[in-house]
Design a protein around this motif. Structure first.
Motif, PDB file in Angstrom:
ATOM      1  N   ILE A 391       0.827  -1.214   0.000  1.00 29.08           N
ATOM      2  CA  ILE A 391       0.000   0.000   0.000  1.00 29.08           C
ATOM      3  C   ILE A 391       0.864   1.267   0.000  1.00 29.08           C
ATOM      4  CG2 ILE A 391      -1.548   1.373   1.471  1.00 29.08           C
ATOM      5  CD1 ILE A 391      -3.020  -1.172   2.165  1.00 29.08           C
ATOM      6  N   ARG A 392       2.064   1.194   0.604  1.00 30.47           N
ATOM      7  CA  ARG A 392       2.905   2.395   0.711  1.00 30.47           C
ATOM      8  C   ARG A 392       3.137   3.091  -0.629  1.00 30.47           C
ATOM      9  NH1 ARG A 392       7.688   0.509   4.806  1.00 30.47           N
ATOM     10  NH2 ARG A 392       8.060  -0.875   3.034  1.00 30.47           N
ATOM     11  N   PRO A 393       3.678   2.423  -1.650  1.00 31.10           N
ATOM     12  CA  PRO A 393       3.883   3.121  -2.927  1.00 31.10           C
ATOM     13  C   PRO A 393       2.584   3.521  -3.609  1.00 31.10           C
ATOM     14  CG  PRO A 393       4.387   0.781  -3.149  1.00 31.10           C
ATOM     15  CD  PRO A 393       4.208   1.043  -1.692  1.00 31.10           C
ATOM     16  N   VAL A 394       1.512   2.749  -3.350  1.00 29.15           N
ATOM     17  CA  VAL A 394       0.216   3.088  -3.957  1.00 29.15           C
ATOM     18  C   VAL A 394      -0.287   4.418  -3.403  1.00 29.15           C
ATOM     19  CG1 VAL A 394      -2.199   2.394  -4.181  1.00 29.15           C
ATOM     20  CG2 VAL A 394      -0.380   0.679  -4.390  1.00 29.15           C
ATOM     21  N   VAL A 395      -0.237   4.567  -2.079  1.00 28.68           N
ATOM     22  CA  VAL A 395      -0.681   5.815  -1.446  1.00 28.68           C
ATOM     23  C   VAL A 395       0.184   6.986  -1.904  1.00 28.68           C
ATOM     24  CG1 VAL A 395      -0.882   7.036   0.758  1.00 28.68           C
ATOM     25  CG2 VAL A 395      -1.683   4.684   0.558  1.00 28.68           C
ATOM     26  N   ILE A 399      -1.039  10.358  -4.008  1.00 32.27           N
ATOM     27  CA  ILE A 399      -0.759  11.720  -3.540  1.00 32.27           C
ATOM     28  C   ILE A 399      -0.064  12.526  -4.621  1.00 32.27           C
ATOM     29  CG2 ILE A 399       0.697  13.042  -1.944  1.00 32.27           C
ATOM     30  CD1 ILE A 399       0.077  10.858   0.155  1.00 32.27           C
ATOM     31  N   LEU A 400       0.916  11.936  -5.263  1.00 31.10           N
ATOM     32  CA  LEU A 400       1.684  12.657  -6.279  1.00 31.10           C
ATOM     33  C   LEU A 400       0.844  12.934  -7.522  1.00 31.10           C
ATOM     34  CD1 LEU A 400       5.160  10.889  -6.005  1.00 31.10           C
ATOM     35  CD2 LEU A 400       4.324  12.921  -4.824  1.00 31.10           C
ATOM     36  N   CYS A 401      -0.012  11.991  -7.902  1.00 25.39           N
ATOM     37  CA  CYS A 401      -0.884  12.210  -9.060  1.00 25.39           C
ATOM     38  C   CYS A 401      -1.884  13.338  -8.787  1.00 25.39           C
ATOM     39  CB  CYS A 401      -1.623  10.924  -9.412  1.00 25.39           C
ATOM     40  SG  CYS A 401      -0.587   9.674 -10.193  1.00 25.39           S
ATOM     41  N   ALA A 402      -2.486  13.317  -7.593  1.00 22.03           N
ATOM     42  CA  ALA A 402      -3.430  14.375  -7.231  1.00 22.03           C
ATOM     43  C   ALA A 402      -2.719  15.721  -7.161  1.00 22.03           C
ATOM     44  CB  ALA A 402      -4.097  14.053  -5.899  1.00 22.03           C
ATOM     45  N   SER A 403      -1.485  15.724  -6.673  1.00 22.02           N
ATOM     46  CA  SER A 403      -0.719  16.969  -6.590  1.00 22.02           C
ATOM     47  C   SER A 403      -0.427  17.524  -7.976  1.00 22.02           C
ATOM     48  CB  SER A 403       0.602  16.728  -5.847  1.00 22.02           C
ATOM     49  OG  SER A 403       0.366  16.357  -4.508  1.00 22.02           O
ATOM     50  N   HIS A 404      -0.035  16.635  -8.883  1.00 18.62           N
ATOM     51  CA  HIS A 404       0.235  17.084 -10.254  1.00 18.62           C
ATOM     52  C   HIS A 404      -1.029  17.646 -10.896  1.00 18.62           C
ATOM     53  CE1 HIS A 404       2.076  17.283 -14.197  1.00 18.62           C
ATOM     54  NE2 HIS A 404       1.071  16.582 -14.684  1.00 18.62           N
ATOM     55  N   TYR A 545     -13.628  20.061 -10.398  1.00 20.39           N
ATOM     56  CA  TYR A 545     -12.997  20.150 -11.719  1.00 20.39           C
ATOM     57  C   TYR A 545     -12.063  21.351 -11.831  1.00 20.39           C
ATOM     58  CZ  TYR A 545     -16.522  16.666 -12.816  1.00 20.39           C
ATOM     59  OH  TYR A 545     -17.295  15.535 -12.802  1.00 20.39           O
ATOM     60  N   ARG A 546     -12.345  22.416 -11.074  1.00 24.12           N
ATOM     61  CA  ARG A 546     -11.431  23.553 -11.129  1.00 24.12           C
ATOM     62  C   ARG A 546     -10.202  23.329 -10.245  1.00 24.12           C
ATOM     63  NH1 ARG A 546     -15.287  26.292  -7.475  1.00 24.12           N
ATOM     64  NH2 ARG A 546     -14.236  26.605  -5.477  1.00 24.12           N
ATOM     65  N   SER A 547     -10.342  22.512  -9.192  1.00 29.05           N
ATOM     66  CA  SER A 547      -9.239  22.298  -8.259  1.00 29.05           C
ATOM     67  C   SER A 547      -8.220  21.300  -8.780  1.00 29.05           C
ATOM     68  CB  SER A 547      -9.774  21.831  -6.902  1.00 29.05           C
ATOM     69  OG  SER A 547     -10.610  22.812  -6.326  1.00 29.05           O
ATOM     70  N   PHE A 548      -8.678  20.296  -9.523  1.00 27.07           N
ATOM     71  CA  PHE A 548      -7.789  19.238  -9.992  1.00 27.07           C
ATOM     72  C   PHE A 548      -8.008  19.005 -11.489  1.00 27.07           C
ATOM     73  CE2 PHE A 548      -8.641  18.446  -5.514  1.00 27.07           C
ATOM     74  CZ  PHE A 548      -7.351  18.343  -5.012  1.00 27.07           C
TER      75      PHE A 548
END
Length: 571
Positions: A391-395, A399-404, A545-548
């Motif tokens: 789960i560690r790399p998945v989480v 996080i990184l995808c949502a941040s991008h 949709y405007r946030s991400f």
């Protein structure tokens, strides 16, 4: 502690020294059955963090938008005045109030001045040269932090932290913002890294620089590292902090005296205004107690929630991490609690603790397997432990995808003001002495660095704003030493701040949204558009949709206005 129990059950090899208090910190060497190789001792090297952070900070410097008009009018504009003898002045820079530090500006002038000589009239390049300087500061300080984490706690925690520093939206944007809170962020990264590298005296000295040269109110965020450094090496840390503080305060006093034309201390004035004098920051807006929690989720998404869970997981984390890590991340909770109690809130106020949020979240992710592992059996590889490891790399990936997605949305949705002003350099045919007029979009003015020399002046026109707007620095009244009568500290509009004769406007900048009221630029007999770029309409677009940025849906679900540069049609 659980770790000492584990060491009794699994004793160290005879060749190793007996455990001491310093061995309570987690490292690869502390794991029974692991080899004590030089590669493991070194942890993460310097090159990879420098390279990764360098690439991302370069991208930030060249693509970052300006998130706060305070950055423009309190820092970019005064710097422009120091370099080019023109720019806007706020009431904080009036010598009557003297709340802003010219030492802080002079530090950035060290790069801006040579860049102005090198690029001459190409002021936009000077702007980006200073931004690249900020990026370099961010890269250096964060690299020290990542390497220190690696040497102290292992490569995994350091790698997770590095990934978040590179890609979370908060760090991406704050790292190249020309703000004292960003400078304090650099100092907190470096100070924390030096503490972990067993250099407490240097950690205290850097903390003093972050407070005095950066943002005085960030002193609260530096207290844990400072006190712990004094506890570890009192004499050396105290001397280093005292010498640095006295030197910087004296230097700040001299710079303020030179520029304000009188003996005054901007550091003291700022503290008195906001603390003793009860500064009326509420005049600039009031937010609820959960503002920073919403803002934190926007900028760090699930990593912000994980960072808050750090406190809950201390019983588990203490098996693996020393007290040092709690000292390093504790400013997150101290600062968040303190700032949430203040009525006036702004996103930039949280910048100092952004890197620490990444560390706290990374420590929680790294410890997922320990939630299910038998504390007396470090080699427990039960099914739940194995799932937690997966789960560690998945989480982290989520996080990184949502941040991008967040970063991409902000850059592409709100970059029009910077880009539209860049078009000015291609329209010098309007003639020397042109008057550029800005109405309700004054707060998105990207600074005089984007205004070419053929534009004689930038003027505000009345679109209903009733607060106090910046005025150009007045050389006749004394420039930086002036105390213009039209300034006040109550945010009351001055009757002189607006251009009365709209016919004098040669160029006009306006944002046209889908609203049932007319715009000046809609008069096609008077104005012609010479540049127009889409701008995300925050009020009419759905929050998700405007946030991400979600491919396809971002373009089709959001509503866009047009950010326009208009030229008066000659009669």
């Amino acid at each position: 502690m659980a770790l000492s129990t584990r060491q009794r059950r699994l004793p160290l090899p005879p060749s190793d020294p007996s455990p001491s208090s310093s061995s309570l910190s987690y490292s690869k060497v502390d794991k029974p059955g692991k080899s004590n190789s030089k590669e493991e001792d070194k942890g993460l090297g310097w090159f990879f963090p420098l390279f990764a952070l360098g690439m991302l900070r370069y991208m930030s410097a060249t693509s970052n938008i300006i998130h706060d008009c305070d950055e423009v009018f309190n820092y970019w504009e005064p710097l422009h005045y120091l370099l080019f003898k023109s720019g806007f002045q706020t009431w904080e820079y009036s010598s009557e109030f003297a709340l802003r530090s010219y030492l802080y500006l002079a530090f950035h002038e060290l790069v801006g001045r040579p860049a102005s000589w090198l690029f001459g009239d190409e002021k936009v390049r000077v702007f980006y040269a200073v931004r690249l300087f900020l990026a370099v500061l961010s890269v250096i300080t964060e690299t020290v932090l990542v390497v220190a984490l690696s040497r102290k706690y292992g490569k995994r925690l350091a790698s997770y932290t590095l990934a978040m520093l590179c890609l979370t939206s908060g760090c991406f944007f704050a790292s190249t913002s020309f703000l004292p809170s960003s400078f304090s962020m650099y100092a907190i990264s470096l100070s924390s890294g030096l503490l972990l590298l067993e250099k407490p005296a240097m950690a205290v000295a850097v903390a003093a620089v972050g407070v005095i040269l950066g943002w005085p109110f960030s002193i609260l965020a530096f207290l844990p590292v400072t006190f712990y450094s004094l506890y570890r090496r009192f004499k050396q840390a105290f001397v280093a902090g005292a010498v640095t503080s006295v030197s910087l305060l004296a230097l700040s006093l001299l710079f303020d005296c030179y520029y304000y034309g009188k003996w005054t201390s901007s550091v003291l004035n700022l503290m008195l205004y906001n603390v003793v004098g009860g500064g009326e920051s509420h005049l600039y807006g009031i937010e609820g107690p959960f503002y920073y929690f919403r803002n934190g989720f926007n900028n760090f998404n699930f990593s912000f929630i994980l960072a808050l869970l750090f406190l809950v997981m201390i019983p588990i984390l203490r098996r693996k991490f020393a007290l040092d890590l709690l000292v390093v991340v504790s400013p997150v909770y101290i600062w968040l609690a303190f700032m949430s109690l203040q009525p006036h809130k702004e996103e930039r106020f949280l910048y100092p603790i952004y890197p620490l949020i990444c560390i706290a979240a990374s420590a929680v992710i790294e410890s997922f397997p320990d939630i299910f592992r038998d504390k007396y059996n470090p080699h427990d590889n039960s099914l739940m432990v194995m799932i937690a490891k997966i789960i560690r790399p998945v989480v982290l990936g989520l996080i990184l995808c949502a941040s991008h997605a967040r970063t991409f949305s902000l850059i592409h949705g709100y970059s029009a003001p910077l880009e539209i002003y860049k078009l000015l350099e291609h329209h010098d045919d309007v003639g020397t002495g042109a008057v550029l007029c800005v109405g309700s979009e004054w707060h998105r003015f990207p600074s005089s660095f984007f205004v070419p020399d053929y534009v004689g002046e930038v003027r505000w026109i009345d679109d209903g704003f009733r607060g106090l707007l910046p005025f150009p620095f007045n050389s006749t009244l004394g420039g930086t030493a002036a105390a213009p009568p039209y300034f006040n500290n109550k945010n009351k509009a001055s009757p002189e701040q607006y251009l009365k004769d709209i016919e004098a406007c040669t160029l006009l900048v306006e944002l046209h949204l889908r609203r049932p009221y007319p715009y000046r630029g809609s008069d096609l007999s008077t104005w012609e558009a010479i540049g127009a770029l889409p701008y995300l309409d925050r009020e009419l677009s759905p929050s998700l949709y405007r946030s991400f940025f979600i491919p396809y849906l971002w373009q089709h679900k959001n509503i866009f206005g047009m950010y326009k540069l208009l030229r008066r049609i000659p009669k």
